[in-house]
Design an enzyme around this catalytic site. Structure first.
Site, PDB file in Angstrom:
ATOM      1  N   SER A  41      -6.908  -4.115   3.282  1.00 34.92           N
ATOM      2  CA  SER A  41      -5.629  -3.436   3.438  1.00 34.92           C
ATOM      3  C   SER A  41      -5.867  -1.960   3.761  1.00 34.92           C
ATOM      4  O   SER A  41      -6.523  -1.645   4.753  1.00 34.92           O
ATOM      5  CB  SER A  41      -4.780  -3.631   2.182  1.00 34.92           C
ATOM      6  OG  SER A  41      -3.430  -3.297   2.417  1.00 34.92           O
ATOM      7  N   ASP A  59      -1.820  -9.637   4.608  1.00 35.64           N
ATOM      8  CA  ASP A  59      -2.655  -8.761   3.794  1.00 35.64           C
ATOM      9  C   ASP A  59      -3.754  -9.488   3.020  1.00 35.64           C
ATOM     10  O   ASP A  59      -3.489 -10.404   2.236  1.00 35.64           O
ATOM     11  CB  ASP A  59      -1.752  -8.012   2.803  1.00 35.64           C
ATOM     12  CG  ASP A  59      -2.403  -6.768   2.236  1.00 35.64           C
ATOM     13  OD1 ASP A  59      -3.607  -6.805   1.940  1.00 35.64           O
ATOM     14  OD2 ASP A  59      -1.701  -5.756   2.091  1.00 35.64           O
TER      15      ASP A  59
END
Length: 326
Positions: free
Chosen positions: A60, A188
């Site tokens: 991320s 993600d």
């Protein structure tokens, strides 16, 4: 980096023996903390991150940093990039019924920032090995974007860094999913590897290194007590959880990964993190709160650098500038 040579001869550790791994957690705008810490690290060692470490794993926001560092962008520039673009990245949509039923933010601001930073760079342009966790949504399967450092890695090298950065940071409820090179939607990587330390350790094992020759610096993005009323869990609806489900998942994975990584590497891992004085959203944009992250990073650096320096052993205590600890 001559990746064909790496495939043929194997990766030669930069200190001649130990595989140095940098592991960077996810955490949205709180990526300012690791970026600021690493800016101090680069200043003290005199080495760019991509010439000091052998492998960088980042998820991320940590993935965005890993990609930037891999092509030699100074960590200080990356920290500034976050601060200058926070309001554009996390620009709220206009309130509407349709908006409530979709992600909180468009990814236009993030995409524009990434394309400006990475331009036409691709994974193959990295000067250090990379592992960037994401998720193949339709398969509910982990995906790790990697540099072509092994014979079986022959696809990811062509992907655009900006696309991979979007994919690893497409947090559910925050940003929309991303297609990389027209393939399956990616979301993600923090859903399974918010702390990607174990991804790095697994990759080191694949490369033939054992626990005695792996050294890791693992950097978090600030932790806080998960202070959410149990009534949220009792009702257990998406509307009630909203972004809390992402916070819960990421914080739980981060803690469990850290425990397992420490069990495996013992004294060969150092974790840098801090306790937030009050919760901070992944989408925080207030300058005063962002400056708190910089303040904490400088404090943590002063408190930890001697130990980190000792762990990696290349630089002696005599090289540490007198400003540390003052």
């Amino acid at each position: 980096m001559n990746w064909e040579q790496v495939k043929q001869l194997g990766w030669v550790p930069r200190d001649g023996k130990n595989l140095r791994i940098l592991s960077l957690d996810g955490g949205g705008i709180r990526g300012i903390f690791p970026a600021t810490y690493l800016a101090r690290f680069e200043k003290e060692t005199g080495s760019p991150i991509n010439q000091y470490f052998d492998l960088i794993v980042g998820t991320s926001t940590g993935g965005i940093l890993a990609l930037g560092l891999s092509i030699g962008i100074p960590a200080e520039e990356l920290a500034t990039m976050y601060i200058m673009n926070a309001a554009n990245i996390f620009k709220k949509k206009k309130l509407s019924i349709r908006g409530i039923l979709s992600n909180q933010f468009k990814n236009d601001g993030l995409r524009n920032m990434l394309e400006a930073v990475f331009k036409n760079k691709r994974i193959a342009d990295a000067d250090v090995m990379l592992c960037i966790p994401s998720v193949e949504h339709s398969k509910a399967s982990p995906k790790v974007f990697k540099t072509p450092h092994c014979d079986h890695l022959f696809n990811d090298y062509k992907y655009s860094m900006s696309d991979v950065a979007l994919a690893t940071s497409a947090a559910p409820t925050y940003f929309p999913a991303v297609k990389v090179d027209g393939n399956d939607c990616k979301i993600d990587g923090g859903l399974w590897a918010n702390n990607p330390a174990l991804v790095g350790i697994a990759e080191a094992f694949t490369l033939g290194f054992n626990v005695d020759t792996i050294k890791m610096l693992s950097i978090g993005t600030g932790s806080h007590m998960y202070a959410v009323d149990n009534k949220i869990a009792e009702k257990s609806s998406l509307i009630r959880y909203r972004s809390r489900i992402v916070d819960l998942t990421m914080q739980l994975q981060t803690t469990s990964a850290d425990y397992t990584a420490r069990h495996l590497l013992k004294d060969n891992i150092h974790r840098v993190d801090f306790q937030l004085k009050k919760p901070m959203k992944l989408s925080e944009t207030k300058l005063t709160r962002l400056q708190e992250l910089q303040y904490e990073a400088n404090n943590q650096f002063m408190n930890s650098y001697v130990k980190v320096n000792s762990l990696f052993s290349q630089y002696t205590q005599a090289t540490i500038h007198s400003g540390i600890g003052n």
